[in-house]
Scaffold this active site. Structure first.
Site, PDB file in Angstrom:
ATOM      1  N   PHE A 180       0.862  -1.179   0.000  1.00 53.89           N
ATOM      2  CA  PHE A 180       0.000   0.000   0.000  1.00 53.89           C
ATOM      3  C   PHE A 180       0.903   1.236   0.000  1.00 53.89           C
ATOM      4  CE2 PHE A 180      -2.921   3.073   1.883  1.00 53.89           C
ATOM      5  CZ  PHE A 180      -4.117   2.755   1.256  1.00 53.89           C
TER       6      PHE A 180
ATOM      7  N   ASP B  98       2.712  -5.683   7.989  1.00 55.68           N
ATOM      8  CA  ASP B  98       1.520  -4.841   8.021  1.00 55.68           C
ATOM      9  C   ASP B  98       0.305  -5.766   7.877  1.00 55.68           C
ATOM     10  OD1 ASP B  98      -0.650  -3.174   7.414  1.00 55.68           O
ATOM     11  OD2 ASP B  98       0.673  -1.642   6.571  1.00 55.68           O
TER      12      ASP B  98
ATOM     13  N   TYR C  47     -10.162  -0.274  11.393  1.00 51.80           N
ATOM     14  CA  TYR C  47     -11.437   0.144  10.771  1.00 51.80           C
ATOM     15  C   TYR C  47     -11.820  -0.740   9.592  1.00 51.80           C
ATOM     16  CZ  TYR C  47      -7.919   2.572   7.979  1.00 51.80           C
ATOM     17  OH  TYR C  47      -6.800   2.863   7.238  1.00 51.80           O
ATOM     18  N   LYS C  48     -10.958  -1.701   9.211  1.00 48.56           N
ATOM     19  CA  LYS C  48     -11.287  -2.589   8.087  1.00 48.56           C
ATOM     20  C   LYS C  48     -12.041  -3.798   8.645  1.00 48.56           C
ATOM     21  CE  LYS C  48      -7.624  -0.653   5.240  1.00 48.56           C
ATOM     22  NZ  LYS C  48      -6.196  -0.668   4.901  1.00 48.56           N
TER      23      LYS C  48
ATOM     24  N   ARG D 249     -13.109  -4.500  -6.492  1.00 49.93           N
ATOM     25  CA  ARG D 249     -12.667  -5.314  -5.368  1.00 49.93           C
ATOM     26  C   ARG D 249     -13.834  -5.572  -4.416  1.00 49.93           C
ATOM     27  NH1 ARG D 249      -8.350  -2.820  -1.099  1.00 49.93           N
ATOM     28  NH2 ARG D 249     -10.200  -1.601  -0.600  1.00 49.93           N
TER      29      ARG D 249
HETATM   30  C1  LIG Z   1      -5.569   0.652   4.709  1.00 51.20           C
HETATM   31  C2  LIG Z   1      -4.081   0.628   4.745  1.00 51.20           C
HETATM   32  C3  LIG Z   1      -3.354   1.698   5.285  1.00 51.20           C
HETATM   33  C4  LIG Z   1      -4.048   2.956   5.743  1.00 51.20           C
HETATM   34  O1  LIG Z   1      -3.268   3.740   6.592  1.00 51.20           O
HETATM   35  P1  LIG Z   1      -3.963   4.852   7.505  1.00 51.20           P
HETATM   36  O2  LIG Z   1      -2.842   5.582   8.108  1.00 51.20           O
HETATM   37  O3  LIG Z   1      -4.830   4.133   8.492  1.00 51.20           O
HETATM   38  O4  LIG Z   1      -4.803   5.716   6.626  1.00 51.20           O
HETATM   39  C5  LIG Z   1      -1.979   1.569   5.374  1.00 51.20           C
HETATM   40  N1  LIG Z   1      -1.335   0.460   4.938  1.00 51.20           N
HETATM   41  C6  LIG Z   1      -2.006  -0.578   4.401  1.00 51.20           C
HETATM   42  C7  LIG Z   1      -1.273  -1.784   3.937  1.00 51.20           C
HETATM   43  C8  LIG Z   1      -3.393  -0.509   4.270  1.00 51.20           C
HETATM   44  O5  LIG Z   1      -4.056  -1.514   3.694  1.00 51.20           O
END
Ligand SMILES: *Cc1c(COP(=O)(O)O)cnc(C)c1O
Length: 397
Positions: A113, A184, A209-210, A356
């Site tokens: 990400f 992560d 939050y996911k 997705r």
């Molecule tokens: C959703 C996601 C994030 C989001 O980061 P935030 O700081 O919470 O906005 C970061 N890394 C990965 C791999 C994600 O899937």
């Protein structure tokens, strides 16, 4: 055995909606509004500042961390809540680099990400010590682990394709080469069993939050293996990570173990929402969730491949090698997703052409999957996506 009928009844899902986007933002636990209202009235309202002691607000980042620990195979008192995942990535990379001071390479993959990579590059610039971020294709990551690498920074489940890395094998390979690992778990926590302790992981980070359903802006978490926790030096040395914040000492002394990864004032209201979500997780066995999620994803893949030949599967059909999501590619994927949302099937779109769908067994069942496929088939067969209204992009996709 987890009673998924019971867990489903505990979420607010709008009538007419099939919610296949819990991998981006989980739905509202029905108990959360009352829980938060009580917290506001009885704790903040009546206790005012004494709530920090009387209501246990100050301990919440670690007490809630222990509830998350159970879901990710982490030891007691090795997880702490706070900030956002981007911040937790920064903290983990900074501390991991210090554990491997003679090496300069941070290895990741180009399926990661973007924020994980952006935060790492930002840290590299600030350190100005010649570090370098090396990204390779996800399938080449194992071969790229060697003794030049300081830190391996990987997201276990790819946010676009759902491809899952083998945490056990890659961590073992990294350790054999003297590499510190950061996992992560954004698309793993609440989606599949994670065994940080069993894998001997060094650091892990994730958001809530996911799949964990903590709500928009819910606090993130960071895990530090107990063997490192009293050694790591926090880069974000905030006062609440100090060993005694209320001594107001002008010199920073890191707190005990994982406590040092705290930064500032905990998000108490957001943590109350998350606690309501974790109450539902207490009714679930993550192994049952995983088994059901593989079934639901398999069913979706089989049906869509048979009925929507226009779409190209972009997720492995091997259930054990993916997370809890399925992606398809289509040149006008954005318009297809808008057409689906207009019909109540909510997934999301990821540039350039991926639609997705996340499958969260706590509130998605077989009937939802079949109903979603019926709607998708109708949209594809009759080109219902092909209108100007569905092609206009909004800010959040
Ligand atoms: C959703 C996601 C994030 C989001 O980061 P935030 O700081 O919470 O906005 C970061 N890394 C990965 C791999 C994600 O899937």
């Amino acid at each position: 055995m987890t009673d998924f009928t019971k867990t489903k009844a505990m979420f607010q899902i709008p009538v007419g909606t099939i919610y296949l986007d819990g991998n981006s933002l989980g739905p509202l636990p029905k108990d959360a509004p009352v829980r938060v209202a009580n917290m506001l009235k009885d704790e903040w309202g009546d206790m005012l500042i004494t709530g920090w002691n009387k209501a246990g607000w100050m301990q919440q980042p670690t007490s809630v961390g222990n509830r998350i620990a159970r879901l990710i195979g982490a030891e007691e008192n090795s997880v702490v809540m706070g900030d956002t995942l981007s911040i937790k990535v920064y903290q983990a990379v900074a501390s991991a680099l210090e554990l491997n001071p003679t090496r300069k390479v941070i290895l990741s993959d180009n399926g990661n990400f973007p924020t994980d990579l952006y935060m790492t590059n930002g840290l590299i610039r600030t350190l100005n010590e010649g570090h370098q971020l090396r990204t390779v294709n996800p399938e080449d990551i194992e071969a790229a682990i060697d003794d030049t690498v300081a830190v391996l920074l990987l997201t276990e489940v790819d946010y676009r394709t759902g491809r899952k890395h083998d945490m056990q094998r890659l961590t073992a390979k990294a350790h054999a080469a003297g590499v510190i690992t950061i996992w992560d778990l954004a698309h793993s926590a609440g989606a599949l069993p994670v065994d940080l302790s069993g894998c001997n992981a060094d650091f892990a980070v994730g958001c809530t939050y996911k799949y964990l359903n903590g709500g928009p802006g819910a606090p993130a978490f960071i895990y530090v293996a107990p063997r490192h926790a009293d050694k790591v030096r926090p880069a974000l040395s905030g006062w609440l990570g100090h060993e005694s914040p209320f001594a107001f000492d002008l010199d920073y002394q890191p707190g005990n173990g994982i406590e040092r990864m705290r930064v500032g004032t905990p998000p108490v209201i957001a943590l109350a929402v998350l606690e309501a979500a974790l109450d539902i997780w207490d009714m679930a066995d993550i192994k049952d969730v995983r088994a059901k999620s593989i079934e639901l994803c398999d069913m979706f893949i089989t049906e869509v491949e048979a009925r929507c030949p226009q779409l190209t599967l972009d997720t492995t059909s091997d259930g054990t090698a993916r997370g809890s999501q399925v992606s398809f590619r289509f040149a006008d994927g954005y318009a297809v997703m808008q057409a689906l949302i207009a019909e109540g099937v909510v997934g999301d779109f990821r540039a350039p052409d991926t639609i997705r769908f996340g499958f969260a067994p706590l509130y998605i069942d077989e009937a939802d999957v079949m109903a979603a496929v019926d709607i998708l088939e109708n949209i594809m067969t009759n080109d219902l996506w092909n209108t100007g209204a569905f092609k206009t992009k909004s800010a959040v996709t």
